[in-house]
Design a protein around this motif. Structure first.
Motif, mmCIF file in Angstrom:
data_model
loop_
_atom_site.group_PDB
_atom_site.id
_atom_site.type_symbol
_atom_site.label_atom_id
_atom_site.label_comp_id
_atom_site.label_asym_id
_atom_site.label_seq_id
_atom_site.Cartn_x
_atom_site.Cartn_y
_atom_site.Cartn_z
ATOM 1 N N ALA A 21 6.075 15.250 -1.664
ATOM 2 C CA ALA A 21 6.248 15.519 -3.089
ATOM 3 C C ALA A 21 7.267 16.633 -3.321
ATOM 4 O O ALA A 21 8.121 16.538 -4.208
ATOM 5 C CB ALA A 21 4.905 15.881 -3.715
ATOM 6 N N LEU A 56 2.403 15.835 -10.413
ATOM 7 C CA LEU A 56 1.114 15.169 -10.221
ATOM 8 C C LEU A 56 1.308 13.734 -9.750
ATOM 9 O O LEU A 56 0.585 13.252 -8.875
ATOM 10 C CB LEU A 56 0.323 15.198 -11.531
ATOM 11 C CG LEU A 56 -1.089 14.607 -11.488
ATOM 12 C CD1 LEU A 56 -1.981 15.418 -10.552
ATOM 13 C CD2 LEU A 56 -1.684 14.565 -12.893
ATOM 14 N N GLY A 57 2.304 13.052 -10.313
ATOM 15 C CA GLY A 57 2.576 11.683 -9.895
ATOM 16 C C GLY A 57 3.009 11.587 -8.446
ATOM 17 O O GLY A 57 2.713 10.595 -7.763
ATOM 18 N N PRO A 66 2.229 3.306 -4.707
ATOM 19 C CA PRO A 66 2.148 4.724 -5.090
ATOM 20 C C PRO A 66 3.510 5.398 -5.180
ATOM 21 O O PRO A 66 3.712 6.279 -6.026
ATOM 22 C CB PRO A 66 1.281 5.346 -3.984
ATOM 23 C CG PRO A 66 1.310 4.387 -2.849
ATOM 24 C CD PRO A 66 1.474 3.040 -3.462
ATOM 25 N N GLY A 90 4.786 7.168 -8.604
ATOM 26 C CA GLY A 90 5.115 8.579 -8.533
ATOM 27 C C GLY A 90 6.563 8.868 -8.870
ATOM 28 O O GLY A 90 6.866 9.803 -9.632
ATOM 29 N N LEU A 118 2.099 13.674 -5.977
ATOM 30 C CA LEU A 118 1.146 14.228 -5.016
ATOM 31 C C LEU A 118 0.424 13.157 -4.216
ATOM 32 O O LEU A 118 -0.084 13.446 -3.123
ATOM 33 C CB LEU A 118 0.127 15.119 -5.734
ATOM 34 C CG LEU A 118 0.646 16.498 -6.159
ATOM 35 C CD1 LEU A 118 -0.428 17.266 -6.894
ATOM 36 C CD2 LEU A 118 1.155 17.282 -4.954
ATOM 37 N N SER A 119 0.370 11.926 -4.725
ATOM 38 C CA SER A 119 -0.252 10.857 -3.940
ATOM 39 C C SER A 119 0.536 10.550 -2.672
ATOM 40 O O SER A 119 0.024 9.902 -1.758
ATOM 41 C CB SER A 119 -0.375 9.586 -4.790
ATOM 42 O OG SER A 119 0.907 9.092 -5.141
ATOM 43 N N LEU A 120 1.777 11.020 -2.602
ATOM 44 C CA LEU A 120 2.618 10.801 -1.423
ATOM 45 C C LEU A 120 2.412 11.895 -0.382
ATOM 46 O O LEU A 120 2.983 11.818 0.707
ATOM 47 C CB LEU A 120 4.101 10.760 -1.820
ATOM 48 C CG LEU A 120 4.463 9.858 -3.005
ATOM 49 C CD1 LEU A 120 5.959 9.907 -3.247
ATOM 50 C CD2 LEU A 120 3.983 8.452 -2.780
ATOM 51 N N GLY A 121 1.626 12.902 -0.703
ATOM 52 C CA GLY A 121 1.451 14.053 0.181
ATOM 53 C C GLY A 121 2.233 15.236 -0.349
ATOM 54 O O GLY A 121 3.301 15.069 -0.956
ATOM 55 N N SER A 149 0.817 -1.211 0.000
ATOM 56 C CA SER A 149 0.000 0.000 0.000
ATOM 57 C C SER A 149 0.854 1.267 0.000
ATOM 58 O O SER A 149 0.383 2.344 -0.370
ATOM 59 C CB SER A 149 -0.930 0.013 1.217
ATOM 60 O OG SER A 149 -0.193 0.127 2.422
ATOM 61 N N ARG A 150 2.102 1.142 0.402
ATOM 62 C CA ARG A 150 3.025 2.274 0.379
ATOM 63 C C ARG A 150 3.967 2.188 -0.817
ATOM 64 O O ARG A 150 4.282 3.199 -1.439
ATOM 65 C CB ARG A 150 3.839 2.310 1.673
ATOM 66 C CG ARG A 150 2.986 2.441 2.930
ATOM 67 C CD ARG A 150 3.861 2.498 4.170
ATOM 68 N NE ARG A 150 4.686 3.701 4.200
ATOM 69 C CZ ARG A 150 5.704 3.885 5.015
ATOM 70 N NH1 ARG A 150 6.051 2.939 5.860
ATOM 71 N NH2 ARG A 150 6.390 5.007 4.982
#
Length: 266
Positions: A217, A207-208, A158, A162, A210-213, A154-155
């Motif tokens: 990012a 954008l890629g 992404p 990214g 940003l899923s990490l916060g 789950s980590r």
């Protein structure tokens, strides 16, 4: 025919032409940076530099199936190290190992050449030397250990997507900034990158991430920019500019930097 209808049809035709052009550029990016089939590119074939905006998207396409390999290995209980190795191997296969090849060639050329001409000659040689072998061993081992450190799909997934996007988003920037080191080769043919393509690629890379916060990012993106800047400065001093190998090595070094920053911030 009312003039308004004619203008509307002309506008739609223009949009269709623009869409076909963007699709052709995306296909070219896929064919250039991966071994994934992307269909036939119709005439006229875009210039390599015109496809630069889509390079981060290729990173996402490469990372997604590699992440599934990681997930599969994790689910069947092979352990964090084996799952990490599976992901690294899958990404190398899907990309044709072109970035790893660039890293090895740059290490051989910069490490073994006495002057600019000899460095460029070594980098063009298809054979690999001791510097290149060591660079690949260290890069694969370092990336494996970093991925295994997260040990949670789950980590990992992404982060993988990214970083794969972001590490390719800086390549158009340096193609635009750095002069080609030789009058032929991929670095020369890809050098005609527009400022618009550079900005679009950087936005896709961000954008890629940003899923990490947002803060992660920014830290990862800033570290990637710093490390690629250092590679660019080294290439300028060693051979006077960029080549395809230098640009490929930048991606791999940026990717390793991104993983290292994510681990450091956890």
């Amino acid at each position: 025919m009312p003039r308004g209808n004619g203008n509307l049809r002309a506008s739609w035709r223009g949009r269709r032409v623009m869409l076909r052009r963007r699709l052709a550029e995306a296909r070219l990016a896929m064919l250039l940076l991966s071994r994934i089939p992307a269909g036939r590119i119709g005439d006229p074939i875009p210039a390599i530099g015109a496809s630069a905006w889509a390079w981060p998207l290729v990173g996402a396409v490469i990372a997604a199936p590699a992440a599934l390999v990681y997930l599969l290995f994790h689910m069947i209980g092979l352990g964090a190290q084996a799952a990490a190795l599976g992901m690294v191997a899958a990404m190398a296969l899907l990309s044709g190992a072109m970035h790893e090849d660039g890293l090895a060639d740059m290490a051989d050329g910069f490490g073994g050449g006495r002057d600019k001409l000899r460095k460029l000659e070594i980098m063009r040689d298809s054979r690999i030397g001791s510097y290149g072998v060591l660079a690949l061993i260290f890069a694969v081992a370092f990336q494996m250990s970093l991925i295994a450190e997260l040990a949670d799909p789950s980590r990992v997934i992404p982060v993988a997507v990214g970083i794969s996007m972001a590490s390719r988003s800086f390549l158009p920037l340096w193609l635009w900034v750095l002069p080609p080191a030789r009058p032929d080769g991929l670095g020369q043919s890809a050098a005609q990158v527009s400022p618009t393509a550079v900005v679009m690629a950087l936005l896709f890379g961000l954008l890629g991430l940003l899923s990490l916060g947002l803060m992660t990012a920014l830290w990862v993106g800033g570290a990637m920019l710093l490390c690629t800047t250092l590679v660019a400065m080294l290439a300028k001093s060693q051979i006077g500019g960029q080549t395809g190998d230098v640009i490929g090595a930048m991606q791999k070094i940026a990717e390793l930097t991104g993983w290292a920053v994510v681990i450091a911030l956890q």
